[in-house]
Design a protein around this motif. Structure first.
Motif, PDB file in Angstrom:
ATOM      1  N   THR A   1      -5.353   1.159  11.161  1.00 37.67           N
ATOM      2  CA  THR A   1      -4.005   1.404  11.677  1.00 37.67           C
ATOM      3  C   THR A   1      -2.971   1.626  10.585  1.00 37.67           C
ATOM      4  OG1 THR A   1      -3.554  -0.971  11.841  1.00 37.67           O
ATOM      5  CG2 THR A   1      -4.442   0.131  13.818  1.00 37.67           C
ATOM      6  N   ASP A   2      -3.184   1.048   9.397  1.00 36.60           N
ATOM      7  CA  ASP A   2      -2.209   1.187   8.310  1.00 36.60           C
ATOM      8  C   ASP A   2      -2.930   1.133   6.962  1.00 36.60           C
ATOM      9  OD1 ASP A   2       0.186   1.436   6.960  1.00 36.60           O
ATOM     10  OD2 ASP A   2       0.872  -0.607   7.387  1.00 36.60           O
ATOM     11  N   PRO A   3      -3.835   2.113   6.695  1.00 33.12           N
ATOM     12  CA  PRO A   3      -4.654   2.049   5.485  1.00 33.12           C
ATOM     13  C   PRO A   3      -3.855   2.116   4.187  1.00 33.12           C
ATOM     14  CG  PRO A   3      -4.896   4.182   6.521  1.00 33.12           C
ATOM     15  CD  PRO A   3      -4.125   3.311   7.482  1.00 33.12           C
ATOM     16  N   LEU A   4      -2.688   2.750   4.211  1.00 39.57           N
ATOM     17  CA  LEU A   4      -1.890   2.901   2.999  1.00 39.57           C
ATOM     18  C   LEU A   4      -0.773   1.869   2.914  1.00 39.57           C
ATOM     19  CD1 LEU A   4      -1.653   6.802   2.933  1.00 39.57           C
ATOM     20  CD2 LEU A   4      -3.374   5.319   1.888  1.00 39.57           C
ATOM     21  N   GLY A   5      -0.790   0.909   3.829  1.00 41.57           N
ATOM     22  CA  GLY A   5       0.248  -0.118   3.852  1.00 41.57           C
ATOM     23  C   GLY A   5      -0.364  -1.487   4.026  1.00 41.57           C
ATOM     24  N   ALA A   6      -0.222  -2.051   5.229  1.00 43.94           N
ATOM     25  CA  ALA A   6      -0.693  -3.412   5.510  1.00 43.94           C
ATOM     26  C   ALA A   6      -2.206  -3.555   5.390  1.00 43.94           C
ATOM     27  CB  ALA A   6      -0.241  -3.843   6.908  1.00 43.94           C
ATOM     28  N   GLY A   7      -2.943  -2.443   5.359  1.00 40.13           N
ATOM     29  CA  GLY A   7      -4.402  -2.482   5.256  1.00 40.13           C
ATOM     30  C   GLY A   7      -4.930  -2.474   3.834  1.00 40.13           C
ATOM     31  N   TRP A   8      -4.089  -2.805   2.850  1.00 38.49           N
ATOM     32  CA  TRP A   8      -4.561  -2.863   1.459  1.00 38.49           C
ATOM     33  C   TRP A   8      -5.645  -3.937   1.313  1.00 38.49           C
ATOM     34  CZ3 TRP A   8      -3.708  -7.390  -1.403  1.00 38.49           C
ATOM     35  CH2 TRP A   8      -2.761  -8.278  -0.890  1.00 38.49           C
ATOM     36  N   PHE A   9      -6.494  -3.789   0.291  1.00 34.31           N
ATOM     37  CA  PHE A   9      -7.628  -4.692   0.102  1.00 34.31           C
ATOM     38  C   PHE A   9      -7.363  -5.786  -0.935  1.00 34.31           C
ATOM     39  CE2 PHE A   9     -11.515  -2.952   2.220  1.00 34.31           C
ATOM     40  CZ  PHE A   9     -10.844  -2.041   3.016  1.00 34.31           C
ATOM     41  N   PHE A  10      -6.963  -5.392  -2.129  1.00 37.23           N
ATOM     42  CA  PHE A  10      -6.744  -6.380  -3.188  1.00 37.23           C
ATOM     43  C   PHE A  10      -5.761  -5.852  -4.219  1.00 37.23           C
ATOM     44  CE2 PHE A  10     -10.728  -4.086  -4.081  1.00 37.23           C
ATOM     45  CZ  PHE A  10     -10.458  -3.525  -5.325  1.00 37.23           C
ATOM     46  N   LYS A  11      -5.289  -6.790  -5.041  1.00 36.29           N
ATOM     47  CA  LYS A  11      -4.421  -6.451  -6.168  1.00 36.29           C
ATOM     48  C   LYS A  11      -5.154  -6.804  -7.445  1.00 36.29           C
ATOM     49  CE  LYS A  11      -0.185  -6.871  -3.565  1.00 36.29           C
ATOM     50  NZ  LYS A  11       1.216  -7.252  -3.568  1.00 36.29           N
ATOM     51  N   VAL A  12      -4.929  -5.996  -8.469  1.00 39.17           N
ATOM     52  CA  VAL A  12      -5.651  -6.143  -9.726  1.00 39.17           C
ATOM     53  C   VAL A  12      -4.693  -5.973 -10.894  1.00 39.17           C
ATOM     54  CG1 VAL A  12      -6.356  -3.708  -9.665  1.00 39.17           C
ATOM     55  CG2 VAL A  12      -7.651  -5.308 -11.045  1.00 39.17           C
ATOM     56  N   LYS A  13      -4.872  -6.818 -11.901  1.00 36.12           N
ATOM     57  CA  LYS A  13      -4.163  -6.657 -13.172  1.00 36.12           C
ATOM     58  C   LYS A  13      -5.037  -5.754 -14.019  1.00 36.12           C
ATOM     59  CE  LYS A  13      -1.151  -7.545 -16.439  1.00 36.12           C
ATOM     60  NZ  LYS A  13       0.148  -6.928 -16.409  1.00 36.12           N
ATOM     61  N   LEU A  14      -4.560  -4.538 -14.268  1.00 35.91           N
ATOM     62  CA  LEU A  14      -5.353  -3.540 -14.977  1.00 35.91           C
ATOM     63  C   LEU A  14      -5.495  -3.899 -16.452  1.00 35.91           C
ATOM     64  CD1 LEU A  14      -3.824  -0.337 -13.368  1.00 35.91           C
ATOM     65  CD2 LEU A  14      -5.954  -1.504 -12.734  1.00 35.91           C
ATOM     66  N   ALA A  15      -6.712  -3.771 -16.974  1.00 35.89           N
ATOM     67  CA  ALA A  15      -6.959  -4.039 -18.384  1.00 35.89           C
ATOM     68  C   ALA A  15      -6.251  -2.998 -19.246  1.00 35.89           C
ATOM     69  CB  ALA A  15      -8.463  -4.048 -18.670  1.00 35.89           C
TER      70      ALA A  15
END
Length: 124
Positions: free
Chosen positions: A89-103
């Motif tokens: 329903t909201d893949p680019l918004g509320a449907g996010w999976f995780f957050k990552v600190k990029l190396a």
């Protein structure tokens, strides 16, 4: 804030501080159909680019979710775990999976922008 895409149909919203929010694209969720389960990585886990960081299952198939760039998981979307349909329903918004600190946030320069991703999908 910069939005980038991968050939594995993930998107990244990259912030100035080098963190990125990651999810699957509209194309991916269309191909999967109704998402019924997500397996998210553990906070604190470090992945290399292209490592399998999770799984998304739908009524039609299961698919791996790949780490788009090397980094450490800083947060997962517990709401998505409880309500996997958000990936539809909201893949680019509320449907996010995780957050990552990029190396190395500069590695994102090698990923696709919106135009290149749209061309990739159209020609796939």
């Amino acid at each position: 804030m910069t939005i980038k895409y991968t050939s594995d149909h993930e998107w990244l919203q990259i912030e100035a501080d080098g963190t990125a929010t990651v999810g699957i694209t509209e194309h991916a969720q269309d191909a999967l159909g109704d998402v019924v389960f997500v397996d998210l990585p553990a906070v604190g886990t470090t992945f290399n680019a292209k490592d399998i960081a999770g799984v998304v299952e739908s009524v039609k198939a299961a698919a791996d979710v790949y780490m788009p760039l090397t980094g450490e998981i800083t947060e997962v979307n517990e709401t998505l775990r409880d309500d996997p349909a958000l990936a539809n329903t909201d893949p680019l918004g509320a449907g996010w999976f995780f957050k990552v600190k990029l190396a190395n946030p500069a590695d994102a320069d090698a990923l696709l922008d919106k135009t290149a991703y749209d061309d990739f999908v159209k020609n796939a």
